[in-house]
Design an enzyme around this catalytic site. Sequence first.
Site, PDB file in Angstrom:
ATOM      1  N   HIS A 100       0.844  -1.214   0.000  1.00 35.16           N
ATOM      2  CA  HIS A 100       0.000   0.000   0.000  1.00 35.16           C
ATOM      3  C   HIS A 100       0.872   1.255   0.000  1.00 35.16           C
ATOM      4  O   HIS A 100       1.215   1.788   1.050  1.00 35.16           O
ATOM      5  CB  HIS A 100      -0.921  -0.015   1.227  1.00 35.16           C
ATOM      6  CG  HIS A 100      -2.001   1.009   1.162  1.00 35.16           C
ATOM      7  ND1 HIS A 100      -3.196   0.885   1.822  1.00 35.16           N
ATOM      8  CD2 HIS A 100      -2.085   2.193   0.513  1.00 35.16           C
ATOM      9  CE1 HIS A 100      -3.963   1.929   1.586  1.00 35.16           C
ATOM     10  NE2 HIS A 100      -3.295   2.758   0.798  1.00 35.16           N
ATOM     11  N   HIS A 102       1.654   5.070  -2.148  1.00 33.47           N
ATOM     12  CA  HIS A 102       1.277   6.069  -3.154  1.00 33.47           C
ATOM     13  C   HIS A 102       2.550   6.661  -3.750  1.00 33.47           C
ATOM     14  O   HIS A 102       3.248   7.422  -3.087  1.00 33.47           O
ATOM     15  CB  HIS A 102       0.423   7.172  -2.523  1.00 33.47           C
ATOM     16  CG  HIS A 102      -0.882   6.669  -1.969  1.00 33.47           C
ATOM     17  ND1 HIS A 102      -2.041   6.636  -2.726  1.00 33.47           N
ATOM     18  CD2 HIS A 102      -1.206   6.157  -0.752  1.00 33.47           C
ATOM     19  CE1 HIS A 102      -3.026   6.131  -1.984  1.00 33.47           C
ATOM     20  NE2 HIS A 102      -2.538   5.837  -0.784  1.00 33.47           N
ATOM     21  N   LEU A 103       2.847   6.284  -4.992  1.00 29.39           N
ATOM     22  CA  LEU A 103       4.049   6.809  -5.649  1.00 29.39           C
ATOM     23  C   LEU A 103       3.761   8.105  -6.404  1.00 29.39           C
ATOM     24  O   LEU A 103       4.674   8.768  -6.878  1.00 29.39           O
ATOM     25  CB  LEU A 103       4.642   5.759  -6.599  1.00 29.39           C
ATOM     26  CG  LEU A 103       5.233   4.509  -5.929  1.00 29.39           C
ATOM     27  CD1 LEU A 103       5.745   3.524  -6.976  1.00 29.39           C
ATOM     28  CD2 LEU A 103       6.356   4.879  -4.967  1.00 29.39           C
ATOM     29  N   ASN A 134      -4.730   6.061  -7.397  1.00 27.87           N
ATOM     30  CA  ASN A 134      -5.347   7.400  -7.342  1.00 27.87           C
ATOM     31  C   ASN A 134      -4.357   8.484  -7.763  1.00 27.87           C
ATOM     32  O   ASN A 134      -4.009   9.384  -7.017  1.00 27.87           O
ATOM     33  CB  ASN A 134      -5.923   7.692  -5.948  1.00 27.87           C
ATOM     34  CG  ASN A 134      -4.884   7.625  -4.840  1.00 27.87           C
ATOM     35  OD1 ASN A 134      -3.844   6.994  -4.994  1.00 27.87           O
ATOM     36  ND2 ASN A 134      -5.157   8.284  -3.737  1.00 27.87           N
ATOM     37  N   ASP A 192      -8.619   3.053  -3.747  1.00 27.75           N
ATOM     38  CA  ASP A 192      -8.073   3.626  -2.503  1.00 27.75           C
ATOM     39  C   ASP A 192      -8.009   5.154  -2.530  1.00 27.75           C
ATOM     40  O   ASP A 192      -7.672   5.771  -3.530  1.00 27.75           O
ATOM     41  CB  ASP A 192      -6.677   3.092  -2.217  1.00 27.75           C
ATOM     42  CG  ASP A 192      -6.158   3.638  -0.895  1.00 27.75           C
ATOM     43  OD1 ASP A 192      -6.886   3.568   0.096  1.00 27.75           O
ATOM     44  OD2 ASP A 192      -5.029   4.154  -0.872  1.00 27.75           O
ATOM     45  N   HIS A 272      -5.768  -0.507   5.490  1.00 28.26           N
ATOM     46  CA  HIS A 272      -5.530   0.301   6.716  1.00 28.26           C
ATOM     47  C   HIS A 272      -6.658   0.228   7.743  1.00 28.26           C
ATOM     48  O   HIS A 272      -7.309   1.217   8.044  1.00 28.26           O
ATOM     49  CB  HIS A 272      -5.206   1.758   6.376  1.00 28.26           C
ATOM     50  CG  HIS A 272      -6.019   2.391   5.284  1.00 28.26           C
ATOM     51  ND1 HIS A 272      -7.378   2.271   5.196  1.00 28.26           N
ATOM     52  CD2 HIS A 272      -5.640   3.154   4.235  1.00 28.26           C
ATOM     53  CE1 HIS A 272      -7.790   2.935   4.140  1.00 28.26           C
ATOM     54  NE2 HIS A 272      -6.772   3.470   3.539  1.00 28.26           N
ATOM     55  N   ASP A 372       0.811   2.734   3.842  1.00 32.38           N
ATOM     56  CA  ASP A 372      -0.045   3.784   3.266  1.00 32.38           C
ATOM     57  C   ASP A 372       0.786   5.056   3.070  1.00 32.38           C
ATOM     58  O   ASP A 372       0.330   6.164   3.378  1.00 32.38           O
ATOM     59  CB  ASP A 372      -1.285   4.053   4.126  1.00 32.38           C
ATOM     60  CG  ASP A 372      -2.296   4.971   3.412  1.00 32.38           C
ATOM     61  OD1 ASP A 372      -2.115   5.235   2.211  1.00 32.38           O
ATOM     62  OD2 ASP A 372      -3.252   5.415   4.077  1.00 32.38           O
ATOM     63  N   GLY A 391      -2.952  12.075   5.242  1.00 32.82           N
ATOM     64  CA  GLY A 391      -1.861  11.164   4.881  1.00 32.82           C
ATOM     65  C   GLY A 391      -0.492  11.611   5.317  1.00 32.82           C
ATOM     66  O   GLY A 391      -0.227  12.805   5.493  1.00 32.82           O
TER      67      GLY A 391
HETATM   68 ZN   LIG Z   1      -6.872   4.633   1.823  1.00 34.77          ZN
END
Ligand SMILES: [Zn+2]
Length: 517
Positions: A100, A102-103, A134, A192, A272, A372, A391
């Site tokens: 999980h 986010h790049l 996303n 997500d 999460h 995350d 985040g």
């Molecule tokens: Zn999420």
Amino acid sequence: MASLEGWSSTIELHPQQPDHTGRACVVNSGAYKLRPMNSLLLLQGRVIDPSQGLDAVTDILIRDGEVAALGPDAAAQAPPDAERLDATGKVVCPGLIDLHVHLREPGQNSKETIATGTAAAAKGGFTSVVCMPNTVPPIDSPSTVALVHERVASEGRVNVYVAGAISKGLAGEELGPMGSLRGAGVVAVTDDGRCIQNNELMRRALEYSTMFDLLVMDHCQDNSIVTDGVAHEGYYSAMLGLRGWPAAGEELIVARNILLAERTGARVHCQHISSAGSVRLLRKAREQGLPVSGEACPHHFTLTDAALAGSEEFWREDGQEVLISRKTSAALPFWPAYDTHVKMNPPVRSAADREALLEALADGTIEVISSDHAPHCNYEKDVEFDYAPFGITGLETELALALMQLYHAKRLALNDLIARFTTGPARLLKLTGKASLKPGSDGDVTVFDPDVEWEFRREHTASKSCNSPFYGWPMKGKALATIVAGRIVWRDPDSAASGSIQQQNQTTPTSKRKKQT
Ligand SMILES: [Zn+2]
């Protein structure tokens, strides 16, 4: 600011070309792998491999990107020019996997890029990550999957698997092309950041996923209850005047997903998990043998909502046992009330919720730890709490916080902790060749010291963003070397300098060039 400190000078990234063995480096499972190089011999580490119940001091030989030998014979089989790494006194385990992350590519390069995000992963000890869809545009078509794969091939430091969107444009209204996404190599689907509110659409998504044996991952959030909540609904949200994000907003969707998994037979993974109620639902469903799973993030099993009222409140109320390695004379890490670095979705919850997550990780109800990792720019977080995005970054503190809260706190043995980072995610994603050091497996290895004490500092982060609540924290446990397909893609400069890990016989062919970032 990304740091180059510690990067191996032997990194060479041309994964789309066949290597000297003639083996193409793009694999069918959808991950792009770094091109294997010469042999690497890891000597005398404490090898812990949950996939084969192994915990022994021994040697590992990696050749042509794969584990060639494990055990006392490994050194004898090594060619004379093999690179050697002395891992005496360190833990050597299968490469850690974070499902999980986010790049932020494509489209949000100001927050993170594939280069910086995978650099942070390598620094945190992760050899494989799954990137979330996303992005801008969202990863909801085979062409966007291909774009990410191409970028990873030229910029990535670790293996990157792609999660595709469940719904077109992440809009939650129409199913995405799951079959062609699968064909393009995605290992899972998720919306997500958002959650599909329409139960019928989710049911169809699950039915559809069974045709491709694809894992459906869900960010569990019932919008009708959560509305515009920003903090866990409880004492602190009321005291601070923050709009509540009730635990029931997560638990309703976890319950829905369990029901739909039972009806459809699809594999559903709740991302999460943050509340004790979600843990109870998940535990019962798994006892019934339903194909549901969950993950927990270090911020949820370390912090509580007391942190919203500032560090002083947190250390006094809920933080007494968190900083196991702090010198009594040292000042406690400080942050103010309403710090936007404590704003995440789902929110950090009560001490009882945190306890339930730790228990679930200990008893295997939750079999995966994920970060995350969610980078945001300073200007985005440097606003009033209400307006800041949710985040935090997490790849570089994930292993240490997990070791502190689970291993050093005597909740989980080292073998089981490593399983949460290796066999747990690999089993869900059905990754082949990963999460094992058996000969023939991919040569992905993490070397770490569970006892080394260090401080997480903003200026040393490899991520492009600095939105972590953990700067200034005394940590215990750290990755010292991250090895992908037999290449050392990260080595801790402090441990190399102190001689605890040394390259004894490095060969440096002239064709190798230093990787610039
Ligand atoms: Zn999420």
